[in-house]
Design a protein around this motif. Structure first.
Motif, short mmCIF file in Angstrom:
data_model
loop_
_atom_site.label_atom_id
_atom_site.label_comp_id
_atom_site.label_asym_id
_atom_site.label_seq_id
_atom_site.Cartn_x
_atom_site.Cartn_y
_atom_site.Cartn_z
N UNK A 1 0.81 -1.22 0.00
CA UNK A 1 0.00 0.00 0.00
C UNK A 1 0.84 1.27 0.00
N UNK A 2 2.16 1.14 0.07
CA UNK A 2 3.03 2.30 0.12
C UNK A 2 3.51 2.73 -1.25
N UNK A 3 4.65 3.41 -1.27
CA UNK A 3 5.23 3.88 -2.52
C UNK A 3 5.75 2.71 -3.33
N UNK B 1 6.47 8.42 -7.15
CA UNK B 1 7.67 7.68 -6.76
C UNK B 1 7.92 7.81 -5.26
N UNK B 2 7.76 9.02 -4.74
CA UNK B 2 8.04 9.25 -3.32
C UNK B 2 6.90 8.80 -2.40
N UNK B 3 5.74 8.54 -2.97
CA UNK B 3 4.61 8.10 -2.16
C UNK B 3 3.74 9.23 -1.64
N UNK B 4 4.01 10.46 -2.04
CA UNK B 4 3.16 11.59 -1.64
C UNK B 4 1.75 11.44 -2.21
N UNK B 5 1.67 10.90 -3.39
CA UNK B 5 0.38 10.60 -4.01
C UNK B 5 0.39 9.12 -4.38
#
Length: 332
Positions: A10-12, A115-119
């Motif tokens: 569920x993460x980046x 890529x960073x997981x911000x979205x």
């Protein structure tokens, strides 16, 4: 440059060293060899991969042999000596049963957030990935439009204090940027509308909600861009009128000065002609009498004409306007 990412939880998404099934391939200004390798590994036609490498490519959709391509324009902020400039750059999102491929000449902010997981997004769900990117891209347009509006207000405040060419050129650059944005947003809207015809978007509730968000945000971006473009166009016309009025005032002042200088020049020219004039036979009388008479006559006539021009010329109105402007500034 080519990078491989795969969502495992569920993460980046996690970066991979090579191609894997259901992965996302991020291609930034790839070389011909890299395009050939990706085309061979994924089965995506090479012309699809290279479509976004043309800066003049228009936003469009294309479907071929199980591959779907959505090419849209993305906002780009470039730093320069004169400040930030705004333009657009095409980006292609391509997917098939094996993977997702994104191609662009420069790095994209929305993809960096993935890529960073911000979205958060899922490389195993191509339609969800495409809709999330479209939504993030529209929000990026809205962000850039707000920056343009703030920059416009700052430049106008500077022009209120001093009218310089550099600020006028900056306003012209902003106007050009809004034209690019308006054209790109209208082209992207046609791509957004075709998304609804893709199989699965209309039947899955979470995708339908995302699609509606994309449409709403896209229309808001178009309306905002049109408003800012109209405001800036009116502003440029207003400053053009101000510059024209200032030039007219300057020409009036120069005309008055030219007329006043022409009077003594004309009188001195008459005196210097090779023709008989009173007082030329008596040197002492000429030096003490007629000479000063001519000088005083020239001064008196210049003063009379100057008073007449100042009273009858609109130059007097410009002085009153300047005084009223100073009063308004003090009141504010």
């Amino acid at each position: 440059m080519v990078k491989y990412f795969l969502t495992t939880g569920s993460g980046a998404p996690e970066q991979r060293a090579q191609f894997e099934e259901r992965c996302w391939i991020d291609m930034v200004n790839p070389s011909d060899d890299e395009c050939d390798d990706v085309a061979a590994a994924t089965g995506i036609p090479e012309d699809m991969i290279k479509a976004a490498l043309d800066e003049e490519e228009r936003a469009r959709t294309e479907f071929d042999d199980g591959c779907a391509m959505f090419l849209v324009d993305c906002p780009l902020i470039e730093e320069s000596d004169g400040g930030d400039s705004y333009t657009t750059l095409p980006l292609a999102v391509i997917y098939n049963k094996k993977c997702i491929v994104t191609v662009c000449l420069k790095g994209n902010t929305v993809l960096k957030d993935f890529i960073t997981g911000r979205d958060r997004t899922d490389t195993r769900a191509p339609l969800h990935f495409v809709l999330k990117f479209m939504l993030g891209n529209v929000k990026r347009f809205l962000y850039c439009l707000k920056q343009i509006d703030r920059k416009n207000h700052r430049i106008q405040s500077e022009l209120g204090r001093t009218m310089r060419n550099s600020e006028i050129i900056q306003l012209l650059d902003l106007q050009n940027s809004l034209v690019y944005f308006s054209t790109s947003l209208n082209s992207n809207e046609r791509v957004h509308e075709k998304l609804f015809k893709v199989e699965g978007v209309a039947t899955r509730e979470e995708l339908t909600d995302l699609y509606e968000d994309v449409i709403i945000e896209g229309r808001q971006a178009i309306e905002t861009c049109n408003i800012y473009k109209n405001i800036l166009s009116v502003t440029m016309d207003a400053y053009g009128s101000v510059i024209s009025n200032n030039a007219n005032d300057t020409m009036k002042k120069l005309t008055i000065i030219t007329i006043l200088l022409a009077v003594p020049t004309m009188i001195a020219g008459f005196w210097g002609m090779n023709m008989p004039v009173p007082g030329q036979d008596g040197y002492a009388f000429y030096q003490t009498g007629w000479f000063w008479l001519v000088v005083f006559s020239a001064i008196a006539l210049t003063a009379v004409i100057g008073i007449f021009l100042i009273k009858s010329n609109p130059f007097k109105k410009s002085i009153k306007q300047k005084k009223s402007k100073k009063r308004n500034r003090r009141e504010k």
